[in-house]
Each structure stands twice: as C-alpha cells, then as structure tokens.
Design a protein around this motif. Structure first.
Motif, PDB file in Angstrom:
ATOM      1  N   PRO A  86       0.820  -1.224   0.000  1.00 45.24           N
ATOM      2  CA  PRO A  86       0.000   0.000   0.000  1.00 45.24           C
ATOM      3  C   PRO A  86       0.851   1.270   0.000  1.00 45.24           C
ATOM      4  O   PRO A  86       1.865   1.344   0.691  1.00 45.24           O
ATOM      5  N   TYR A  88       0.695   5.878  -0.756  1.00 39.58           N
ATOM      6  CA  TYR A  88      -0.107   7.091  -0.978  1.00 39.58           C
ATOM      7  C   TYR A  88       0.092   7.527  -2.425  1.00 39.58           C
ATOM      8  O   TYR A  88       1.105   8.130  -2.772  1.00 39.58           O
ATOM      9  N   ASP A  90      -1.198   9.735  -4.276  1.00 44.39           N
ATOM     10  CA  ASP A  90      -1.220  11.158  -4.635  1.00 44.39           C
ATOM     11  C   ASP A  90       0.123  11.850  -4.375  1.00 44.39           C
ATOM     12  O   ASP A  90       0.330  12.976  -4.801  1.00 44.39           O
ATOM     13  N   LEU A  91       1.018  11.176  -3.642  1.00 42.24           N
ATOM     14  CA  LEU A  91       2.314  11.790  -3.325  1.00 42.24           C
ATOM     15  C   LEU A  91       3.366  11.432  -4.372  1.00 42.24           C
ATOM     16  O   LEU A  91       3.253  10.411  -5.050  1.00 42.24           O
ATOM     17  N   PHE A  99       7.859  11.427   4.100  1.00 37.78           N
ATOM     18  CA  PHE A  99       6.813  11.253   5.122  1.00 37.78           C
ATOM     19  C   PHE A  99       7.189  10.120   6.077  1.00 37.78           C
ATOM     20  O   PHE A  99       7.132  10.270   7.305  1.00 37.78           O
ATOM     21  N   ARG A 102      10.252  11.071   8.264  1.00 38.69           N
ATOM     22  CA  ARG A 102       9.910  12.029   9.330  1.00 38.69           C
ATOM     23  C   ARG A 102       9.116  11.355  10.431  1.00 38.69           C
ATOM     24  O   ARG A 102       9.269  11.663  11.605  1.00 38.69           O
ATOM     25  N   THR A 103       8.225  10.420  10.051  1.00 37.58           N
ATOM     26  CA  THR A 103       7.446   9.707  11.074  1.00 37.58           C
ATOM     27  C   THR A 103       8.373   8.900  11.970  1.00 37.58           C
ATOM     28  O   THR A 103       8.120   8.741  13.163  1.00 37.58           O
ATOM     29  N   ARG A 131       4.768  11.209  -9.441  1.00 38.03           N
ATOM     30  CA  ARG A 131       3.675  10.830  -8.546  1.00 38.03           C
ATOM     31  C   ARG A 131       3.530   9.314  -8.580  1.00 38.03           C
ATOM     32  O   ARG A 131       3.604   8.703  -9.646  1.00 38.03           O
TER      33      ARG A 131
ATOM     34  N   ALA B  15       5.430  12.190  14.595  1.00 42.75           N
ATOM     35  CA  ALA B  15       4.309  11.600  13.846  1.00 42.75           C
ATOM     36  C   ALA B  15       3.240  12.635  13.556  1.00 42.75           C
ATOM     37  O   ALA B  15       2.708  12.688  12.441  1.00 42.75           O
ATOM     38  N   ALA B  18       4.514  14.867  10.801  1.00 45.01           N
ATOM     39  CA  ALA B  18       4.599  14.172   9.506  1.00 45.01           C
ATOM     40  C   ALA B  18       3.207  13.946   8.906  1.00 45.01           C
ATOM     41  O   ALA B  18       2.994  14.188   7.715  1.00 45.01           O
ATOM     42  N   ILE B  19       2.286  13.503   9.742  1.00 43.28           N
ATOM     43  CA  ILE B  19       0.938  13.206   9.216  1.00 43.28           C
ATOM     44  C   ILE B  19       0.209  14.509   8.860  1.00 43.28           C
ATOM     45  O   ILE B  19      -0.546  14.568   7.894  1.00 43.28           O
ATOM     46  N   VAL B  21       1.642  17.305   7.706  1.00 46.49           N
ATOM     47  CA  VAL B  21       2.175  17.761   6.412  1.00 46.49           C
ATOM     48  C   VAL B  21       1.637  16.891   5.279  1.00 46.49           C
ATOM     49  O   VAL B  21       1.226  17.386   4.230  1.00 46.49           O
ATOM     50  N   ARG B  22       1.573  15.561   5.527  1.00 45.65           N
ATOM     51  CA  ARG B  22       1.081  14.639   4.503  1.00 45.65           C
ATOM     52  C   ARG B  22      -0.393  14.933   4.154  1.00 45.65           C
ATOM     53  O   ARG B  22      -0.779  14.963   2.995  1.00 45.65           O
ATOM     54  N   SER B  25      -0.780  18.222   2.254  1.00 47.11           N
ATOM     55  CA  SER B  25      -0.451  18.077   0.829  1.00 47.11           C
ATOM     56  C   SER B  25      -1.540  17.319   0.104  1.00 47.11           C
ATOM     57  O   SER B  25      -1.829  17.621  -1.046  1.00 47.11           O
ATOM     58  N   ALA B  26      -2.169  16.351   0.797  1.00 46.27           N
ATOM     59  CA  ALA B  26      -3.260  15.619   0.140  1.00 46.27           C
ATOM     60  C   ALA B  26      -4.414  16.578  -0.186  1.00 46.27           C
ATOM     61  O   ALA B  26      -5.080  16.426  -1.211  1.00 46.27           O
ATOM     62  N   LEU B  29      -2.649  19.315  -2.950  1.00 45.21           N
ATOM     63  CA  LEU B  29      -2.111  18.800  -4.216  1.00 45.21           C
ATOM     64  C   LEU B  29      -3.227  18.284  -5.108  1.00 45.21           C
ATOM     65  O   LEU B  29      -3.012  17.975  -6.271  1.00 45.21           O
ATOM     66  N   THR B  30      -4.417  18.140  -4.517  1.00 44.09           N
ATOM     67  CA  THR B  30      -5.586  17.728  -5.301  1.00 44.09           C
ATOM     68  C   THR B  30      -6.565  18.910  -5.281  1.00 44.09           C
ATOM     69  O   THR B  30      -6.388  19.842  -4.496  1.00 44.09           O
ATOM     70  N   GLU B  88      -7.940   5.676   4.040  1.00 42.77           N
ATOM     71  CA  GLU B  88      -6.846   4.808   4.513  1.00 42.77           C
ATOM     72  C   GLU B  88      -7.310   3.347   4.510  1.00 42.77           C
ATOM     73  O   GLU B  88      -6.551   2.450   4.135  1.00 42.77           O
ATOM     74  N   THR B  93      -3.718   1.660   3.162  1.00 45.08           N
ATOM     75  CA  THR B  93      -2.613   2.379   3.813  1.00 45.08           C
ATOM     76  C   THR B  93      -2.771   2.458   5.330  1.00 45.08           C
ATOM     77  O   THR B  93      -1.840   2.870   6.012  1.00 45.08           O
ATOM     78  N   LEU B  97       0.189   2.823   8.006  1.00 47.26           N
ATOM     79  CA  LEU B  97       0.185   3.816   9.103  1.00 47.26           C
ATOM     80  C   LEU B  97       0.350   3.165  10.467  1.00 47.26           C
ATOM     81  O   LEU B  97       1.110   3.633  11.307  1.00 47.26           O
TER      82      LEU B  97
END
Lengths: 243, 252
Positions: A86, A88, A90-91, A99, A102-103, A131, B15, B18-19, B21-22, B25-26, B29-30, B88, B93, B97
């Motif tokens: 799995p 993301y 869109d990234l 990501f 950093r996590t 992408r 965390a 990071a989440i 920022v992610r 962007s989601a 970016l869309t 998710e 995903t 996570l």
C-alpha cells in the motif's frame, strides 16, 4: 542474535482460528522464508508482528522490544512491506519516503541522506519526482520496499515482496534482499518456491495456522526422494490437510 | 522511565508533524481544498447577502455573516473530513500507518489539525467581509474577532465529529451521511422549536450540548468561558472516540 522472536502468536476471526500458537525466531544475517499455501495464516502472522493486528495470545519481540508492551520501540526497528504494497498514490516518491522518514523521527539532513540511499538501493532514483499513481506495478513495489528501508531497520518483514514484478525486476529485488540479509534479520512471506530457493537459507512452513516445520532449505528439500522443495511443500501441506 | 516517556513524546511529535504535512499536501495537491473553499465562500456570500440581507440591516457588524456558519459547517466540513480515515481503509494504507512507530492518538491529531487548517484557511479568506464593514462604518472589532475565534472552534467541533465517524464507518459516503446526521442533532438541540417542544428544563439541558447555542453568545460579542471549554471538550471527546475507533481496527 535473535532480532525477531515470535512466541505463541494466536489469532481468531469470528471463532475461526487463523493462527495457532506460532513460534519462531530470525537472527541477524538470516533471510527466512515464511512459506505456506494461500490462506495458511502468513499475512495474519505478519500483521501481528508489525503491530497492525492485536494477537489473542503470544507476542513478538523486535530487536528486544515487545510489540505488545513497547509497540513504538519495536516498530522503530522494523521495516514492514505489507501485502499489496500500500502507498499514498497522490504523493511523489520523494514526498512519500520523506513522510515515512519524518514519522520515524529522522532529521531533515538524515532524511535527505536516507532517501538518496534507498533510492539507490531500490533502483528508483529515476522516478523520485514522479507521482506514485503514475508508476508501474514494479516501480510501486520497489517504492514500497524503499519505504520499509528508509529508517535502516534491524528487522525486515516482507509480505510477497516480488509479487507482480517481471522476471528482470524479480532478479533485482532478490539481489537487493540477499544484500540486505547480510546485516539484517529478514522474514519473507511467500508461497512461491523459487523465491525461497533464490533468497532464503531457512524455511518456516505454516499451514492452516500451524507451524508445520522450521528447518533449513536444504534439509527440507532432502526429505523427499527427488530432493525437490516443491515435493516437500506438497507433502507437508497435504499431510496437514489429511490430518 | 522518564527517558522512555520523553522518547515516546518526541516520537508522537514527529508523527503528528509528519501526518499533518502529509494530509495538508493531500488537500492542496488535489482540487479538494480549492473546491471546498470556493464553494464554501460562494455559499457563505450568498447566504449573507441574499438571505441574511446584509445591506438591509444598516448596521456595521457581521451578524448576518456569522448566522449561517453552523449550517454551512454542518454540510461542508464532513465533506473534507470524510476521506481522512475511510480513504486509509479503502487504499490499504491504514496497515502502513499502523505499522509506523506512532501512537494512534498522534495520527488522529495530525489528521484533525490538517483538516482544521483547511477550515481555518477558508475562514481566513472571508477577511474581506471584515475589512468591508470597517470601510462602511465603525464595527465592534473585538466582537467580530471573538466571532471568528468561536467560529473556528465550532468548525473544529464539526470536524471532530466527521473525523471520528470517518474512522468508525470506513466508507466515505456513510461517513458523510452519519457526520451530517450527528452534526445536525448537535446543532438542532439549540433551536427554539426543539426547546419549545420539550419544556424549559429539558430544553436548557439539551441546548447546553448544542454547537449552535454556544455560538450565539459569541455572535452577540459576549465571550463565555463555558462555551470556550465546551468546544475544546467536545473536540477532545470526539478525537478520543476517533482514537478508540482507529485502535479497534487492530483487533481485526
């Protein structure tokens, strides 16, 4: 040193026992195949090791930390490639790896270095700005593996790492995993026997949620007259079904 | 022991960042954030000027503007939050996570803060309204600032419901419908028509749980600490439920 130790892991879904008291260990420098037919309980076991599923009983220790009582510490030492890899979509590849880094708490400079390292290792340097949704299945799988490696974990747990790759990509992936196995403990879930022969020295065979055997690849193959791993696999899993 | 706690707190901080920022962007970016903000601002303008009769009041204040915030949040905020956890689950995903060294509450908080930032950005884009009333007259700017602050907190409250139900439902459409329904209950509880049907005692008790009632004092320019604490507590409660529902997925 046993970097991954699994003790008595059990899991039921709606009264059906998917995994029963599974125990084994993987040492640093080993690539161990977690082999079994479809539905044998491989992915369920891996999900419990990764901390995604709560076991009904038993525990897994990763680099000495229990996934039950010290989950974050255990997960810091674990690189996990989940079934289906799995991502993301869109990234961009770089943003996805950033990501994850950093996590895991990597600094900006360490993140940059780690991304450069795994991009090289996984052979994805040329698609770092793309992408993920635009990538082929083979590239996506390698991006997912790079994600599992980005924090340089001591233990790698890989669920079907070469699934969907073409023959050339499989060769490259196997070569990478063999190289990683020199310094890490690697558990590879698979039902493909050529995978086992190419990458693993030891085999833990599971069928219907139970460990059927835990031995070296050569010893397992030697159990049948022809010395073929495939025959041993058939014999052991069918024997289990007959029982 | 204290080193473990410090390390865990540091890990949670990484965390959350990071989440956050992610997720931002989601959104950006869309087209999601842009479409949300455009439709939200157009709707807010239409309600303020056409139904709220902004110019007919002949007063330099933003009462007709704030009046519709709860109702627009009720519909629009579930639309930006419904994907947070349902996506998710759908994309697989969630497994990725949950295998990261981050406590579930940190993931929940990071996602919520990202959605709240988008809502805050939409609210900030209404600043020309504030500038306009200052150009037209001499409004009570402290009261308007309070209105904005409480509106932002109220947006957080609606978002917290939607985030939690996104985790519980695991499906975007179901999450949206449930969020609007639950949000409506917490809004309508403060309506006079509901209070009238229940009698004064019960009506007051019910209204104390209404997101609408706690916003009304701010619209009059009155800062009520109990409303401030209500919104913060409400957000905390729903984020706790969100964490419980995310963690429950580990049970299989």
């Amino acid at each position: 040193m046993q970097a991954l130790k699994v003790s008595g892991l059990s899991k039921s879904f709606g009264g059906r026992e998917a995994v029963r008291a599974v125990s084994f260990a993987v040492s640093t420098g080993q690539a161990v195949a977690f082999l079994g037919p479809n539905g044998a309980g491989k992915s369920t076991t891996l999900r419990m090791i990764a901390g995604f599923l709560e076991p009904d009983a038993g525990e897994a220790e990763i680099a000495g930390a229990s996934i039950i009582t010290a989950r974050s510490a255990a997960q810091r030492s674990l690189g996990y490639l989940a079934e289906g890899a799995p991502l993301y979509l869109d990234l961009s590849v770089r943003a996805f790896l950033g990501f994850l880094a950093r996590t895991h708490g990597l600094s900006a400079a360490a993140t940059k270095d780690a991304i450069a390292r795994v991009a090289q290792d996984a052979g994805i340097a040329e698609v770092m700005g793309a992408r993920i949704e635009t990538l082929s299945k083979g590239y996506r799988r390698r991006v997912a593996l790079a994600g599992a490696l980005v924090h340089d974990p001591a233990v790698l747990v890989l669920d079907e790492p070469t699934d969907g790759l073409d023959p050339n990509q499989k060769v490259a992936m196997r070569s990478l995993i063999r190289r990683m196995a020199e310094t890490k403990a690697i558990l590879i879930s698979t039902h493909q026997l050529d995978e086992v022969e190419a990458m693993c020295s030891r085999v833990v065979l599971i069928d219907r949620g139970i460990i059927v055997t835990d031995t070296t690849r050569t010893e397992l193959a030697a159990r049948t007259p022809g010395g073929r791993l495939e025959d041993a696999f058939h014999a052991l899993t069918q024997m289990e079904r007959a029982a | 022991m204290s080193i473990d706690v410090a390390q865990s707190a540091q890990q949670a901080g990484h965390a959350i960042r990071a989440i956050y920022v992610r997720e931002l962007s989601a959104y950006f970016l869309t087209p999601l954030a842009y479409v949300f903000m455009a439709i939200f601002l157009i709707s807010l303008g239409a309600f303020t000027f056409e139904i709220g009769r902004f110019f007919d009041t002949n007063q330099a204040d933003l009462s007709p503007f704030f009046l519709f915030h709860p109702w627009l949040y009720l519909v629009f905020l579930p639309a930006i939050a419904m994907r947070l956890w349902a996506d998710e689950a759908r994309g697989g995903t969630l497994e990725l996570l949950m295998s990261l060294p981050a406590p579930a509450w940190a993931l929940v908080l990071g996602k919520f803060l990202a959605a709240w930032t988008v809502a805050g950005a939409a609210l900030a884009l209404t600043a020309p309204m504030w500038i306009s009333v200052n150009w037209l007259g001499a409004p009570d700017n402290a009261a308007i600032a309070l209105g904005y602050l409480m509106s932002f907190l109220m947006a957080g409250a609606y978002l917290s419901i939607a985030c939690a139900l996104s985790a519980a439902a695991g499906n975007q459409v179901v999450a949206f419908v449930l969020s609007v329904a639950v949000g409506f209950l917490f809004t309508a509880a403060g309506l006079p028509v509901v209070g009238g049907a229940l009698g004064p005692g019960l009506a007051d008790a019910l209204a104390s749980f209404s997101l609408l009632s706690h916003f009304e004092a701010a619209q009059r320019g009155v800062l009520e600490l109990r409303s401030l604490f209500f919104y913060l507590g409400f957000i905390g409660l729903w984020l706790t439920l969100n964490t419980i529902w995310v963690s429950a997925r580990k049970g299989g």
